[in-house]
Write a protein that holds these residues in place. Structure first.
Motif, PDB file in Angstrom:
ATOM      1  N   SER A   7      31.079  39.248  14.865  1.00 45.57           N
ATOM      2  CA  SER A   7      30.070  39.179  15.906  1.00 45.57           C
ATOM      3  C   SER A   7      28.795  39.803  15.349  1.00 45.57           C
ATOM      4  O   SER A   7      28.756  41.009  15.085  1.00 45.57           O
ATOM      5  N   VAL A   8      27.769  38.983  15.132  1.00 42.86           N
ATOM      6  CA  VAL A   8      26.534  39.498  14.525  1.00 42.86           C
ATOM      7  C   VAL A   8      25.569  40.039  15.571  1.00 42.86           C
ATOM      8  O   VAL A   8      24.690  40.818  15.250  1.00 42.86           O
ATOM      9  N   GLY A   9      25.712  39.606  16.798  1.00 42.80           N
ATOM     10  CA  GLY A   9      24.878  40.119  17.876  1.00 42.80           C
ATOM     11  C   GLY A   9      23.420  39.759  17.740  1.00 42.80           C
ATOM     12  O   GLY A   9      23.057  38.764  17.117  1.00 42.80           O
ATOM     13  N   TRP A  23      23.392  36.641  19.931  1.00 42.60           N
ATOM     14  CA  TRP A  23      24.086  36.839  21.210  1.00 42.60           C
ATOM     15  C   TRP A  23      25.170  37.888  21.039  1.00 42.60           C
ATOM     16  O   TRP A  23      25.904  37.875  20.050  1.00 42.60           O
ATOM     17  N   GLY A  24      25.251  38.819  21.977  1.00 38.92           N
ATOM     18  CA  GLY A  24      26.295  39.835  21.928  1.00 38.92           C
ATOM     19  C   GLY A  24      25.859  41.031  21.103  1.00 38.92           C
ATOM     20  O   GLY A  24      24.668  41.321  20.968  1.00 38.92           O
ATOM     21  N   LYS A  56      26.525  29.306  23.568  1.00 40.24           N
ATOM     22  CA  LYS A  56      26.479  30.297  22.500  1.00 40.24           C
ATOM     23  C   LYS A  56      27.874  30.779  22.089  1.00 40.24           C
ATOM     24  O   LYS A  56      28.151  30.908  20.914  1.00 40.24           O
ATOM     25  N   TRP A  57      28.733  31.056  23.064  1.00 40.21           N
ATOM     26  CA  TRP A  57      30.032  31.639  22.696  1.00 40.21           C
ATOM     27  C   TRP A  57      30.940  30.570  22.098  1.00 40.21           C
ATOM     28  O   TRP A  57      30.932  29.424  22.499  1.00 40.21           O
ATOM     29  N   ASN A  68      33.095  35.564  22.801  1.00 40.99           N
ATOM     30  CA  ASN A  68      32.360  36.023  21.623  1.00 40.99           C
ATOM     31  C   ASN A  68      31.796  34.844  20.850  1.00 40.99           C
ATOM     32  O   ASN A  68      32.364  33.749  20.878  1.00 40.99           O
ATOM     33  N   GLU A  69      30.728  35.092  20.156  1.00 41.40           N
ATOM     34  CA  GLU A  69      30.175  34.128  19.205  1.00 41.40           C
ATOM     35  C   GLU A  69      30.611  34.602  17.824  1.00 41.40           C
ATOM     36  O   GLU A  69      30.090  35.584  17.304  1.00 41.40           O
TER      37      GLU A  69
END
Length: 113
Positions: A7-9, A23-24, A56-57, A68-69
């Motif tokens: 998850s890169v956020g 995202w996240g 996105k997810w 989560n993505e």
């Protein structure tokens, strides 16, 4: 393109691999992926394009509560990416959704799934 289970956020400070539409939140594997991309001047294509949360997810926990993505399109040539998105209405029998990327190579658009 791949399932990185990372998850890169959202973009943090000076990161160039993640752009404004992450995202996240980062996790440990996400930070490893970001570091890998930063060292090689690779962009995480999913973060280039504004999408609604449903686009996105890419992964859902079996309980259906955690999204989560974690599947990404990576490119060392950002300019060829014209879109990256999630096909959220296509059922594969997996807990992952399909990711689609549109690229423009020499003036003609090509889709990779």
């Amino acid at each position: 393109m791949g399932d990185f289970n990372a998850s890169v956020g959202q973009q943090i400070a000076e990161e160039q691999a993640i752009r404004q539409f992450g995202w996240g939140e980062h996790n440990e594997r996400g930070q490893m992926l970001v570091n890998f991309c930063e060292a090689r001047k690779i962009v995480i294509g999913n973060t280039l394009f504004k999408k609604g949360n449903g686009r996105k997810w890419t992964w859902r926990r079996a309980n259906g509560e955690t999204l989560n993505e974690i599947d990404f399109v990576l490119s060392s040539h950002q300019e060829i990416l014209t879109d990256a998105s999630v096909l959220n209405k296509f059922t594969t029998g997996s807990d992952h959704h399909l990711v689609i990327a549109r690229i423009n190579v020499r003036g003609s658009q090509t889709q990779w799934h």
